[in-house]
Design a protein around this motif. Structure first.
Motif, short mmCIF file in Angstrom:
data_model
loop_
_atom_site.label_atom_id
_atom_site.label_comp_id
_atom_site.label_asym_id
_atom_site.label_seq_id
_atom_site.Cartn_x
_atom_site.Cartn_y
_atom_site.Cartn_z
N GLN A 80 33.23 9.71 -6.88
CA GLN A 80 31.93 9.46 -6.26
C GLN A 80 31.08 10.74 -6.19
OE1 GLN A 80 33.91 7.67 -2.85
NE2 GLN A 80 32.66 5.84 -3.17
N ALA A 81 31.45 11.76 -6.93
CA ALA A 81 30.71 13.03 -6.90
C ALA A 81 29.27 12.86 -7.39
CB ALA A 81 31.43 14.09 -7.71
N GLU A 82 29.06 12.10 -8.46
CA GLU A 82 27.69 11.91 -8.95
C GLU A 82 26.82 11.22 -7.91
OE1 GLU A 82 26.92 10.81 -13.08
OE2 GLU A 82 29.07 11.08 -13.44
N LEU A 83 27.37 10.20 -7.26
CA LEU A 83 26.64 9.51 -6.20
C LEU A 83 26.34 10.47 -5.06
CD1 LEU A 83 25.51 6.97 -4.80
CD2 LEU A 83 27.84 6.59 -3.92
N THR A 84 27.30 11.29 -4.69
CA THR A 84 27.13 12.25 -3.61
C THR A 84 26.00 13.23 -3.93
OG1 THR A 84 29.47 12.04 -3.02
CG2 THR A 84 28.32 13.99 -2.20
N LEU A 85 26.00 13.75 -5.14
CA LEU A 85 24.94 14.65 -5.56
C LEU A 85 23.59 13.93 -5.57
CD1 LEU A 85 24.18 17.48 -6.54
CD2 LEU A 85 24.62 16.68 -8.87
N ALA A 86 23.56 12.71 -6.07
CA ALA A 86 22.31 11.96 -6.17
C ALA A 86 21.70 11.69 -4.79
CB ALA A 86 22.54 10.64 -6.91
N VAL A 87 22.50 11.20 -3.83
CA VAL A 87 21.92 10.89 -2.51
C VAL A 87 21.59 12.15 -1.74
CG1 VAL A 87 23.05 8.63 -2.40
CG2 VAL A 87 24.11 10.59 -1.25
N GLY A 88 22.23 13.25 -2.09
CA GLY A 88 21.93 14.52 -1.44
C GLY A 88 20.75 15.25 -2.05
N SER A 89 20.24 14.74 -3.16
CA SER A 89 19.16 15.42 -3.89
C SER A 89 17.80 14.74 -3.73
CB SER A 89 19.51 15.50 -5.37
OG SER A 89 20.69 16.25 -5.56
N CYS A 90 17.73 13.72 -2.89
CA CYS A 90 16.44 13.05 -2.66
C CYS A 90 16.35 12.65 -1.20
CB CYS A 90 16.29 11.84 -3.58
SG CYS A 90 17.49 10.53 -3.31
N SER A 91 15.17 12.24 -0.79
CA SER A 91 14.93 11.88 0.61
C SER A 91 14.73 10.38 0.76
CB SER A 91 13.67 12.59 1.11
OG SER A 91 13.31 12.08 2.39
N GLY A 92 15.21 9.85 1.86
CA GLY A 92 14.97 8.46 2.21
C GLY A 92 13.49 8.20 2.44
N ASN A 93 12.70 9.25 2.63
CA ASN A 93 11.25 9.09 2.73
C ASN A 93 10.67 8.59 1.41
OD1 ASN A 93 10.48 9.97 5.40
ND2 ASN A 93 11.11 12.01 4.77
N ASP A 94 11.34 8.91 0.30
CA ASP A 94 10.82 8.60 -1.03
C ASP A 94 11.46 7.38 -1.68
OD1 ASP A 94 9.24 10.94 -0.83
OD2 ASP A 94 10.93 12.15 -1.54
N VAL A 95 12.72 7.13 -1.39
CA VAL A 95 13.44 6.03 -2.05
C VAL A 95 14.42 5.36 -1.09
CG1 VAL A 95 13.34 7.08 -4.36
CG2 VAL A 95 15.30 7.53 -2.91
N ASP A 96 14.67 4.08 -1.35
CA ASP A 96 15.78 3.38 -0.69
C ASP A 96 17.01 3.74 -1.52
OD1 ASP A 96 17.85 1.61 -0.03
OD2 ASP A 96 16.50 -0.10 0.20
N LYS A 97 17.82 4.63 -1.00
CA LYS A 97 18.95 5.14 -1.78
C LYS A 97 19.96 4.06 -2.13
CE LYS A 97 18.47 9.69 0.34
NZ LYS A 97 19.16 10.77 1.05
N PHE A 98 20.13 3.07 -1.25
CA PHE A 98 21.06 1.99 -1.55
C PHE A 98 20.61 1.21 -2.79
CE2 PHE A 98 22.21 3.03 2.73
CZ PHE A 98 23.57 2.78 2.80
N ALA A 99 19.32 0.90 -2.85
CA ALA A 99 18.77 0.16 -4.00
C ALA A 99 18.70 1.05 -5.24
CB ALA A 99 17.39 -0.40 -3.66
N THR A 100 18.18 2.26 -5.08
CA THR A 100 17.98 3.16 -6.22
C THR A 100 19.29 3.49 -6.93
OG1 THR A 100 16.03 4.13 -5.19
CG2 THR A 100 17.10 5.43 -6.91
N PHE A 101 20.34 3.71 -6.18
CA PHE A 101 21.61 4.13 -6.78
C PHE A 101 22.64 3.00 -6.86
CE2 PHE A 101 19.72 8.00 -4.90
CZ PHE A 101 19.43 8.63 -6.10
N GLY A 102 22.19 1.77 -6.60
CA GLY A 102 23.07 0.61 -6.74
C GLY A 102 24.30 0.69 -5.85
#
Length: 188
Positions: A80-102
């Motif tokens: 889950q390292a890629e997911l960890t990096l992805a959710v740590g590299s953007c803000s919930g102000n900009d995207v719904d991380k659950f939807a964006t990263f499936g």
């Protein structure tokens, strides 16, 4: 197959975190949810078990935490390292991380928050109100009210990583993670 087992909080909750893994912290309030990566999390006490979470006051997650008074520490595995990096590299102000990263979603057992499926362990936490400390130091103290772990990697109160995929991860910046052992890099 579900390998999760509920843990005796006084005997095991601190051991889930005492080796310093990166966590995915989930929050939910008034129908709004978020997940963020956090390395500044640590055990504080044994019985009842408590943890410390550093959370900057300017984050999207701050009002969710203040509103709900709870969060879940999800301990991701190496896969889950890629997911960890992805959710740590953007803000919930900009995207719904659950939807964006499936991100599939399951529910915590005790607190009102989502959990990230496939993690190695989970600690459900309720904030102990300390407004001065929270505002001045961006530091939250919370009691662990439930904990459960993947028995393949954590049982009898101990981590025993059986293979490379079932290891917690540590982030050192620049896309570089260390599993419990050998470093690897996620290219950005």
């Amino acid at each position: 197959m579900n390998y999760l087992k509920n843990l005796d909080l006084a005997k095991s909750a601190d051991r889930l975190l005492n080796h310093g893994p990166t966590t995915l912290v989930t929050f939910e309030h008034a129908g709004v949810r978020n997940v963020m990566a956090a390395s500044w999390v640590m055990p504080l006490d044994f019985d009842p078990p408590k943890v410390l979470l550093v959370l900057d006051g300017s984050t999207f997650s701050w009002p969710l935490l203040e509103g709900s008074g709870s969060f879940v520490l999800n301990l991701p595995s190496r896969i889950q390292a890629e997911l960890t990096l992805a959710v740590g590299s953007c803000s919930g102000n900009d995207v719904d991380k659950f939807a964006t990263f499936g991100i599939g979603e399951a529910r915590a057992q005790v607190v009102q928050a989502p959990i990230i499926p496939g993690c190695l362990a989970y600690l459900e936490c309720r904030v102990i109100e300390e407004p001065h400390i929270q505002k001045r130091y961006d530091l939250f103290i919370a009691e662990v009210v439930a904990a459960y772990a993947d028995e393949r990697a954590f049982s009898n109160g101990r981590w025993h990583f059986p293979n490379e995929k079932l290891r917690t991860i540590h982030y050192s910046g620049g896309g570089t993670f260390y599993p419990t052992g050998i470093p690897f890099n996620i290219n950005q």
